[in-house]
Design an enzyme around this catalytic site. Structure first.
Site, PDB file in Angstrom:
ATOM      1  N   ARG A  13      17.183  -0.138   3.801  1.00 61.69           N
ATOM      2  CA  ARG A  13      16.080  -1.143   2.851  1.00 61.69           C
ATOM      3  C   ARG A  13      15.493  -0.905   1.477  1.00 61.69           C
ATOM      4  O   ARG A  13      15.289  -0.917   0.866  1.00 61.69           O
ATOM      5  CB  ARG A  13      15.576  -2.402   4.386  1.00 61.69           C
ATOM      6  CG  ARG A  13      15.777  -4.170   3.681  1.00 61.69           C
ATOM      7  CD  ARG A  13      14.199  -4.090   2.929  1.00 61.69           C
ATOM      8  NE  ARG A  13      13.470  -3.685   4.285  1.00 61.69           N
ATOM      9  CZ  ARG A  13      12.143  -3.513   3.083  1.00 61.69           C
ATOM     10  NH1 ARG A  13      12.119  -3.926   2.151  1.00 61.69           N
ATOM     11  NH2 ARG A  13      11.231  -4.270   4.230  1.00 61.69           N
ATOM     12  N   ASP A  14      14.261  -0.952   2.587  1.00 58.07           N
ATOM     13  CA  ASP A  14      13.317  -0.473   1.617  1.00 58.07           C
ATOM     14  C   ASP A  14      12.612   0.106   0.768  1.00 58.07           C
ATOM     15  O   ASP A  14      13.022   0.714  -0.195  1.00 58.07           O
ATOM     16  CB  ASP A  14      11.556  -0.455   2.466  1.00 58.07           C
ATOM     17  CG  ASP A  14      10.444  -0.739   1.677  1.00 58.07           C
ATOM     18  OD1 ASP A  14      11.030  -1.570   0.568  1.00 58.07           O
ATOM     19  OD2 ASP A  14       9.734  -0.676   2.398  1.00 58.07           O
ATOM     20  N   HIS A 205       3.149   0.208   7.645  1.00 58.09           N
ATOM     21  CA  HIS A 205       3.894  -0.041   7.349  1.00 58.09           C
ATOM     22  C   HIS A 205       2.938   0.448   5.791  1.00 58.09           C
ATOM     23  O   HIS A 205       2.761  -0.189   5.177  1.00 58.09           O
ATOM     24  CB  HIS A 205       4.411  -1.138   6.945  1.00 58.09           C
ATOM     25  CG  HIS A 205       5.296  -1.086   6.013  1.00 58.09           C
ATOM     26  ND1 HIS A 205       7.596  -1.414   6.197  1.00 58.09           N
ATOM     27  CD2 HIS A 205       5.325  -1.214   4.215  1.00 58.09           C
ATOM     28  CE1 HIS A 205       7.574  -1.220   5.213  1.00 58.09           C
ATOM     29  NE2 HIS A 205       7.134  -0.947   3.998  1.00 58.09           N
ATOM     30  N   HIS A 207       2.909   2.470   1.993  1.00 62.73           N
ATOM     31  CA  HIS A 207       3.587   3.348   1.109  1.00 62.73           C
ATOM     32  C   HIS A 207       2.735   4.400   0.249  1.00 62.73           C
ATOM     33  O   HIS A 207       0.777   4.485   1.007  1.00 62.73           O
ATOM     34  CB  HIS A 207       3.973   2.280   0.337  1.00 62.73           C
ATOM     35  CG  HIS A 207       4.610   1.322   0.498  1.00 62.73           C
ATOM     36  ND1 HIS A 207       6.244   1.465  -0.209  1.00 62.73           N
ATOM     37  CD2 HIS A 207       4.900   0.327   1.106  1.00 62.73           C
ATOM     38  CE1 HIS A 207       6.776   0.685   0.099  1.00 62.73           C
ATOM     39  NE2 HIS A 207       6.210  -0.100   0.836  1.00 62.73           N
ATOM     40  N   CYS A 238       8.700  -1.129  -3.664  1.00 65.16           N
ATOM     41  CA  CYS A 238       9.052  -2.441  -3.558  1.00 65.16           C
ATOM     42  C   CYS A 238       8.909  -3.539  -5.271  1.00 65.16           C
ATOM     43  O   CYS A 238       8.319  -2.757  -5.869  1.00 65.16           O
ATOM     44  CB  CYS A 238       7.948  -3.683  -2.762  1.00 65.16           C
ATOM     45  SG  CYS A 238       7.930  -5.496  -3.203  1.00 65.16           S
ATOM     46  N   ASN A 247       7.907   4.710   0.410  1.00 62.57           N
ATOM     47  CA  ASN A 247       6.831   4.308   1.940  1.00 62.57           C
ATOM     48  C   ASN A 247       6.683   5.872   2.303  1.00 62.57           C
ATOM     49  O   ASN A 247       7.470   7.240   1.555  1.00 62.57           O
ATOM     50  CB  ASN A 247       7.887   4.100   3.100  1.00 62.57           C
ATOM     51  CG  ASN A 247       7.719   2.575   3.361  1.00 62.57           C
ATOM     52  OD1 ASN A 247       9.198   2.177   2.889  1.00 62.57           O
ATOM     53  ND2 ASN A 247       6.630   2.304   3.946  1.00 62.57           N
TER      54      ASN A 247
END
Ligand SMILES: CC(C)(COP(=O)([O-])OP(=O)([O-])OC[C@H]1O[C@@H](n2cnc3c(N)ncnc32)[C@H](O)[C@@H]1OP(=O)([O-])[O-])[C@@H](O)C(=O)NCCC(=O)NCCSC(=O)C[C@@](C)(O)CC(=O)[O-]
Length: 298
Positions: A13-14, A205, A207, A238, A247
């Site tokens: 997803r990310d 979370h 990055h 993002c 990430n």
């Protein structure tokens, strides 16, 4: 230090949401299945957001329909509103995540509403999720800096995290969206947010834009945090945070945790193979330093 850490794999997803090139459903499905085969127990598979905002996630229903769901693995999706939840339910998703921000400007850019409006949007979603037996995770973005507003006060993060937890999110993941955080600030963040939400209900979370993510995870471990989001091969960024890199690479986190004797249940070699396969599909170098080192040594 905890004996066991839960890794939330956000690569599908990310990691992929910001890709401009088309990625086939088959390649996305293969990535998810490779990750579960490697022992990953929580995979964020896709999102049910507006296809105009994030076109790459438009085929998430097809991905959910085609993955081989293994018992004991959670396959989750992002849902920004009730419409997203309804689509997720239709696709048979059993866990979703809502995503807010600690910065007003980022909230507007990412989900087109203020922080308060976003919380109000999540409320009916939480009710419907509960009625359908769906667990909801919460995200707060920009916890250690915002691409539009700069510094973000940890008290603002604590407020949004508390609101998400109070409305029923079983866990709140704190997102360093642009990767500007450093270990000292990370510890201060968890101290501040930990006063509002129990630490075992918080996740990190990070990055890796500024190369601080592993150090920040280590600092978070010292603060008693036991859940971390990461992205295989360091995929991602993002769409609403220009220049933000992916990430922290899951392989790099796993290597560090293995070195600390902390269990995750994930097989490093199989994870490296999964990351290399998707990097080949995307035609770009693997973003995990551990994977690059291991593959070069073979
Ligand atoms: C939230 C909205 C929808 C508001 O967008 P909006 O334009 O304000 O929404 P709206 O309610 O006015 O609806 C506009 C159109 O979108 C449709 N729509 C409305 N909702 C949905 C939905 N769920 N699924 C599909 N379609 C939807 C709706 O039906 C309508 O369609 P139209 O009539 O124009 O054809 C939009 O801003 C959006 O989709 N944003 C998503 C942004 C996003 O996915 N960002 C990346 C994820 S967050 C992230 O990466 C950070 C994180 C979590 O990893 C942590 C970190 O690192 O910080």
């Amino acid at each position: 230090m905890p004996r066991r850490v839960r890794l939330v794999e956000v690569g599908p997803r990310d990691g992929l949401q910001n890709e401009k090139q088309p990625i086939s459903v088959a390649d996305k499905v293969r990535l998810v299945d490779d990750l579960s085969a490697a022992g990953v127990r929580y995979i964020e598979v896709g999102s049910f957001v507006s296809p105009k905002w994030v076109p790459q996630m438009a085929g998430s229903s097809d991905v959910f329909a085609q993955i081989r769901q293994k018992p004991g693995v959670t396959y989750a999706a992002l849902t920004p509103n009730l419409k997203g939840l309804e689509a997720a339910i239709e696709a048979g998703v059993s866990e979703v995540a809502v995503f807010g921000a600690a910065s007003e400007a980022f909230s507007q850019k990412n989900i087109n509403c203020s922080i308060d409006e976003s919380l109000a949007r999540f409320a009916p979603l939480m009710v419907a999720a509960r009625e359908n037996g769906i667990q909801v995770r919460g995200y707060v973005s920009c916890v250690l800096g915002c691409p539009y507003e700069g510094e973000v006060d940890p008290k603002r993060v604590a407020h949004v995290a508390h609101e998400l937890f109070a409305m029923g999110c079983y866990e709140v993941s704190l997102g360093d969206t642009i990767g500007t955080g450093t270990p000292g600030k990370t510890r201060q963040l968890f101290e501040a947010v930990g006063r509002e939400v129990p630490r075992d209900k918080l996740a990190g979370h990070f990055h890796d834009t500024y190369g601080q993510a592993l150090a920040n995870i280590y600092a978070s471990l010292q603060e008693g945090v036991c859940t971390f989001d990461s992205s295989v091969a360091g995929l991602g960024g993002c769409p609403y945070a220009k220049g933000a890199s992916g990430n922290v690479a899951s392989e790099d986190v796993l290597y560090m945790l293995n070195g600390l004797g902390i269990e995750t249940g994930i097989d490093l070699d199989m994870l490296i193979a999964a990351g290399q396969r998707i990097s080949d599909v995307l035609g770009r170098p693997n973003g995990s330093r551990v994977a690059r080192a291991r593959l070069a040594a073979q």
